[in-house]
Design a protein around this motif. Structure first.
Motif, PDB file in Angstrom:
ATOM      1  N   SER A  78       0.638  -1.178  -0.080  1.00  0.00           N
ATOM      2  CA  SER A  78       0.182   0.026  -0.171  1.00  0.00           C
ATOM      3  C   SER A  78       0.907   1.254   0.108  1.00  0.00           C
ATOM      4  O   SER A  78       0.667   2.174  -0.855  1.00  0.00           O
ATOM      5  CB  SER A  78      -0.910  -0.031   1.133  1.00  0.00           C
ATOM      6  OG  SER A  78      -1.954  -1.187   1.195  1.00  0.00           O
ATOM      7  N   CYS A  79       1.977   1.387   0.903  1.00  0.00           N
ATOM      8  CA  CYS A  79       2.761   2.521   1.080  1.00  0.00           C
ATOM      9  C   CYS A  79       3.456   2.787  -0.259  1.00  0.00           C
ATOM     10  O   CYS A  79       3.621   3.812  -0.681  1.00  0.00           O
ATOM     11  CB  CYS A  79       3.616   2.278   2.158  1.00  0.00           C
ATOM     12  SG  CYS A  79       2.820   2.658   3.762  1.00  0.00           S
ATOM     13  N   ALA A  80       4.016   1.494  -0.913  1.00  0.00           N
ATOM     14  CA  ALA A  80       4.574   1.819  -1.920  1.00  0.00           C
ATOM     15  C   ALA A  80       3.811   2.075  -3.322  1.00  0.00           C
ATOM     16  O   ALA A  80       4.286   2.972  -4.041  1.00  0.00           O
ATOM     17  CB  ALA A  80       5.486   0.171  -2.462  1.00  0.00           C
ATOM     18  N   GLY A  81       2.641   1.645  -3.381  1.00  0.00           N
ATOM     19  CA  GLY A  81       1.844   1.856  -4.331  1.00  0.00           C
ATOM     20  C   GLY A  81       1.473   3.379  -4.325  1.00  0.00           C
ATOM     21  O   GLY A  81       1.300   4.265  -5.529  1.00  0.00           O
ATOM     22  N   MET A  82       1.111   3.697  -3.196  1.00  0.00           N
ATOM     23  CA  MET A  82       0.830   5.250  -2.886  1.00  0.00           C
ATOM     24  C   MET A  82       2.063   6.127  -3.076  1.00  0.00           C
ATOM     25  O   MET A  82       1.682   7.136  -3.819  1.00  0.00           O
ATOM     26  CB  MET A  82       0.564   5.383  -1.329  1.00  0.00           C
ATOM     27  CG  MET A  82      -0.121   6.725  -0.975  1.00  0.00           C
ATOM     28  SD  MET A  82      -0.789   6.465   0.837  1.00  0.00           S
ATOM     29  CE  MET A  82       0.766   5.986   1.721  1.00  0.00           C
ATOM     30  N   THR A  83       3.185   5.839  -3.049  1.00  0.00           N
ATOM     31  CA  THR A  83       4.207   6.793  -3.300  1.00  0.00           C
ATOM     32  C   THR A  83       4.325   6.774  -4.789  1.00  0.00           C
ATOM     33  O   THR A  83       4.618   8.069  -5.224  1.00  0.00           O
ATOM     34  CB  THR A  83       5.769   6.154  -2.659  1.00  0.00           C
ATOM     35  OG1 THR A  83       5.299   5.920  -1.347  1.00  0.00           O
ATOM     36  CG2 THR A  83       6.761   7.025  -2.971  1.00  0.00           C
ATOM     37  N   VAL A  84       4.284   5.600  -5.400  1.00  0.00           N
ATOM     38  CA  VAL A  84       4.395   5.832  -7.065  1.00  0.00           C
ATOM     39  C   VAL A  84       3.097   6.553  -7.585  1.00  0.00           C
ATOM     40  O   VAL A  84       3.584   7.256  -8.505  1.00  0.00           O
ATOM     41  CB  VAL A  84       4.371   4.370  -7.444  1.00  0.00           C
ATOM     42  CG1 VAL A  84       4.561   4.275  -9.076  1.00  0.00           C
ATOM     43  CG2 VAL A  84       5.673   3.411  -7.096  1.00  0.00           C
ATOM     44  N   CYS A  85       1.967   6.263  -7.143  1.00  0.00           N
ATOM     45  CA  CYS A  85       0.945   7.231  -7.730  1.00  0.00           C
ATOM     46  C   CYS A  85       1.049   8.718  -7.490  1.00  0.00           C
ATOM     47  O   CYS A  85       0.534   9.496  -8.266  1.00  0.00           O
ATOM     48  CB  CYS A  85      -0.385   6.479  -6.837  1.00  0.00           C
ATOM     49  SG  CYS A  85      -0.904   4.962  -7.563  1.00  0.00           S
ATOM     50  N   LEU A  86       1.570   9.032  -6.342  1.00  0.00           N
ATOM     51  CA  LEU A  86       1.717  10.271  -5.963  1.00  0.00           C
ATOM     52  C   LEU A  86       2.799  10.907  -6.810  1.00  0.00           C
ATOM     53  O   LEU A  86       2.734  12.007  -7.043  1.00  0.00           O
ATOM     54  CB  LEU A  86       2.156  10.626  -4.494  1.00  0.00           C
ATOM     55  CG  LEU A  86       0.923  10.571  -3.636  1.00  0.00           C
ATOM     56  CD1 LEU A  86       1.343  10.303  -2.032  1.00  0.00           C
ATOM     57  CD2 LEU A  86      -0.096  11.585  -3.606  1.00  0.00           C
ATOM     58  N   LEU A  87       3.855  10.112  -7.104  1.00  0.00           N
ATOM     59  CA  LEU A  87       4.860  10.824  -7.936  1.00  0.00           C
ATOM     60  C   LEU A  87       4.213  10.950  -9.531  1.00  0.00           C
ATOM     61  O   LEU A  87       4.389  11.915 -10.032  1.00  0.00           O
ATOM     62  CB  LEU A  87       5.883   9.718  -8.121  1.00  0.00           C
ATOM     63  CG  LEU A  87       6.970   9.831  -6.879  1.00  0.00           C
ATOM     64  CD1 LEU A  87       7.832   8.671  -6.911  1.00  0.00           C
ATOM     65  CD2 LEU A  87       7.713  11.200  -6.839  1.00  0.00           C
ATOM     66  N   LEU A  88       3.327  10.105  -9.878  1.00  0.00           N
ATOM     67  CA  LEU A  88       2.750   9.950 -11.305  1.00  0.00           C
ATOM     68  C   LEU A  88       1.662  11.234 -11.287  1.00  0.00           C
ATOM     69  O   LEU A  88       1.477  11.717 -12.389  1.00  0.00           O
ATOM     70  CB  LEU A  88       1.966   8.757 -11.537  1.00  0.00           C
ATOM     71  CG  LEU A  88       2.886   7.467 -11.627  1.00  0.00           C
ATOM     72  CD1 LEU A  88       1.902   6.088 -11.981  1.00  0.00           C
ATOM     73  CD2 LEU A  88       3.800   7.760 -12.942  1.00  0.00           C
ATOM     74  N   ALA A  89       1.158  11.410 -10.073  1.00  0.00           N
ATOM     75  CA  ALA A  89       0.102  12.634 -10.086  1.00  0.00           C
ATOM     76  C   ALA A  89       0.956  13.962 -10.331  1.00  0.00           C
ATOM     77  O   ALA A  89       0.300  14.979 -10.657  1.00  0.00           O
ATOM     78  CB  ALA A  89      -0.508  12.889  -8.896  1.00  0.00           C
ATOM     79  N   SER A  90       2.047  14.005 -10.343  1.00  0.00           N
ATOM     80  CA  SER A  90       2.770  15.229 -11.036  1.00  0.00           C
ATOM     81  C   SER A  90       2.767  15.370 -12.300  1.00  0.00           C
ATOM     82  O   SER A  90       3.204  16.530 -13.152  1.00  0.00           O
ATOM     83  CB  SER A  90       4.282  15.428 -10.400  1.00  0.00           C
ATOM     84  OG  SER A  90       5.317  14.322 -10.842  1.00  0.00           O
ATOM     85  N   VAL A  91       2.326  14.483 -13.160  1.00  0.00           N
ATOM     86  CA  VAL A  91       2.122  14.383 -14.590  1.00  0.00           C
ATOM     87  C   VAL A  91       0.964  14.821 -14.893  1.00  0.00           C
ATOM     88  O   VAL A  91       0.082  14.248 -14.576  1.00  0.00           O
ATOM     89  CB  VAL A  91       2.594  13.064 -15.238  1.00  0.00           C
ATOM     90  CG1 VAL A  91       2.663  13.042 -16.785  1.00  0.00           C
ATOM     91  CG2 VAL A  91       4.053  12.656 -14.719  1.00  0.00           C
ATOM     92  N   ARG A  92       0.595  16.129 -15.641  1.00  0.00           N
ATOM     93  CA  ARG A  92      -0.474  16.423 -15.839  1.00  0.00           C
ATOM     94  C   ARG A  92      -1.524  15.422 -16.517  1.00  0.00           C
ATOM     95  O   ARG A  92      -2.666  15.160 -16.013  1.00  0.00           O
ATOM     96  CB  ARG A  92      -0.444  17.582 -16.657  1.00  0.00           C
ATOM     97  CG  ARG A  92      -2.131  18.293 -17.065  1.00  0.00           C
ATOM     98  CD  ARG A  92      -1.823  19.079 -18.144  1.00  0.00           C
ATOM     99  NE  ARG A  92      -3.282  19.675 -18.313  1.00  0.00           N
ATOM    100  CZ  ARG A  92      -4.170  19.051 -18.952  1.00  0.00           C
ATOM    101  NH1 ARG A  92      -3.969  18.187 -19.511  1.00  0.00           N
ATOM    102  NH2 ARG A  92      -5.394  19.805 -19.172  1.00  0.00           N
ATOM    103  N   GLY A  93      -1.180  14.567 -17.418  1.00  0.00           N
ATOM    104  CA  GLY A  93      -2.117  13.765 -18.183  1.00  0.00           C
ATOM    105  C   GLY A  93      -2.306  12.740 -17.342  1.00  0.00           C
ATOM    106  O   GLY A  93      -3.386  12.177 -17.536  1.00  0.00           O
TER     107      GLY A  93
END
Length: 403
Positions: free
Chosen positions: A295-310
């Motif tokens: 959960s923590c690893a997936g959450m971290t990756v998703c938050l990094l991806l959220a910095s990409v507009r699309g």
């Protein structure tokens, strides 16, 4: 010759320890109770325009309603933790439901803002009692199924959090007193279901332990382990509140429309609720440590991806899915890791509420320094600290497997 009175006491003790903590009716009522506390917490925000108009409040003064609720919630957790084991479980839960009912009715009928704040505090006390009491009982009451049942219980909180604003939207913010009065009345039938709750539940680390672990041994000091659990809970609830509060602003800043941003935020909360339902069967096959690490690893990756507009709207939905199991799944792990620390559960539940209160101003200050576009990056850094905390806890606690 057999000591018959002693034998009878032992038999009675075993019967009590083997009795289920909840019958089916009480389980259903507990889930309804969590829908109610989720809705109560969500009522305040959409009602703020009506508070301000009725009581002539500034925005900051109107926001004190939710603050009073959270302060009461923390106090309720700590108060009922002190009473846990001294009073019967039915009495604690019944008192909590009554406090919520009285507080909600008082908030609806308050003649002025100070009285309304006092009523919100009372409702918060009951909220804290239900949040702590049911989480604690579910954590020890279902044996190896406790993690799955806790995820189902907390998923119903999400249902309430989704339905609460929708209800205010349907009836209109100006009719918030009617909504709070209806909420107060809805608490009362749950009192009739409390006879299905066992009055004395097993303590953590005893009769209701997960039979697969056979107890737990601390490799480091108990104080350090509890401190890191508290850090994990404060940080992950801070992320939860941070995404919920800042996702719309971030999406609008990077070019999405206001309506789309609001819908995407609703999807985030919906994914959190769905994630808890979906992880319940998984929790029967995998350990709490494994689930929380993923959960923590997936959450971290998703938050990094959220910095990409699309990718941002979809990444935020992923954050909701991955963050969902952390709160309910951590409690059984904590109870096994620190079975003698009776107040451990109260500490982390209270810490989660404090995390929700502190997240707003702390994240706001960080955004002042770095700008709105940095929101997902700031949150990903906090999420990485959650992952580090989990990895430390896995190393600091080791299971003593039964032979």
């Amino acid at each position: 010759m057999t000591d018959q009175p002693t034998a009878q006491r032992v038999t009675a003790s075993r019967a009590v320890s083997d009795a289920p903590v909840f019958n089916t009716t009480a389980v259903v009522a507990s889930c309804v109770g969590f829908v109610l506390i989720g809705a109560l917490q969500a009522f305040y925000g959409p009602s703020i325009p009506a508070f301000r108009k009725e009581f002539h409040l500034s925005p900051s003064a109107a926001g004190l309603g939710l603050s009073a609720h959270f302060i009461g919630g923390v106090a309720g957790v700590l108060l009922f933790d002190r009473l846990f084991g001294r009073l019967g479980n039915r009495q604690i839960l019944g008192t909590s439901y009554l406090l919520m009912a009285v507080g909600a009715a008082g908030f609806a009928l308050a003649p002025n803002w100070p009285v309304a704040l006092a009523a919100a505090l009372f409702a918060g006390l009951g909220f804290g009692g239900i949040d702590y009491g049911l989480n604690q009982l579910f954590a020890v009451g279902f044996g190896r199924r406790s993690t799955a049942m806790l995820n189902i219980l907390n998923a119903h909180f999400g249902i309430g959090a989704i339905l609460g604003p929708a209800l205010i939207g349907v009836v209109g913010a100006k009719h918030y007193p009617a909504v709070f009065l209806a909420f107060a009345i809805a608490n009362l039938p749950l009192l009739l279901c409390l006879k299905g709750v066992r009055d004395q539940a097993p303590q953590p680390g005893t009769a209701a332990d997960d039979g697969t672990d056979g107890g737990s041994v601390l490799a480091r000091s108990l104080g350090s382990v509890l401190a890191v659990f508290v850090v994990l809970y404060v940080l992950h609830v801070g992320i939860e509140a941070g995404v919920g509060g800042w996702e719309p602003t971030h999406l609008e800043t990077v070019g999405y429309g206001a309506g789309f941003a609001a819908t995407a935020t609703s999807v985030y909360w919906l994914m959190m609720t769905a994630g808890r339902f979906l992880v319940a069967p998984i929790a029967l096959r995998f350990s709490a440590q494994a689930i929380i690490t993923v959960s923590c690893a997936g959450m971290t990756v998703c938050l990094l991806l959220a910095s990409v507009r699309g990718l941002a709207p979809y990444a935020y939905a992923g954050v909701g899915f991955f963050i969902a199991p952390i709160f309910p799944t951590g409690l059984p792990w904590l109870n096994r890791a620190a079975p003698r620390a009776r107040r451990a559960g109260a500490l982390v539940i209270a810490a989660s509420m404090v995390g929700g209160v502190v997240a707003g101003p702390a994240l706001g200050k960080a955004i002042e320094w770095s700008g709105i576009r940095a929101v997902p990056l700031i949150l990903s850094g906090i999420s990485a600290l959650c992952l580090v905390s989990v990895l430390w806890l896995i190393r600091a606690t080791r299971s003593a497997a039964p032979r």
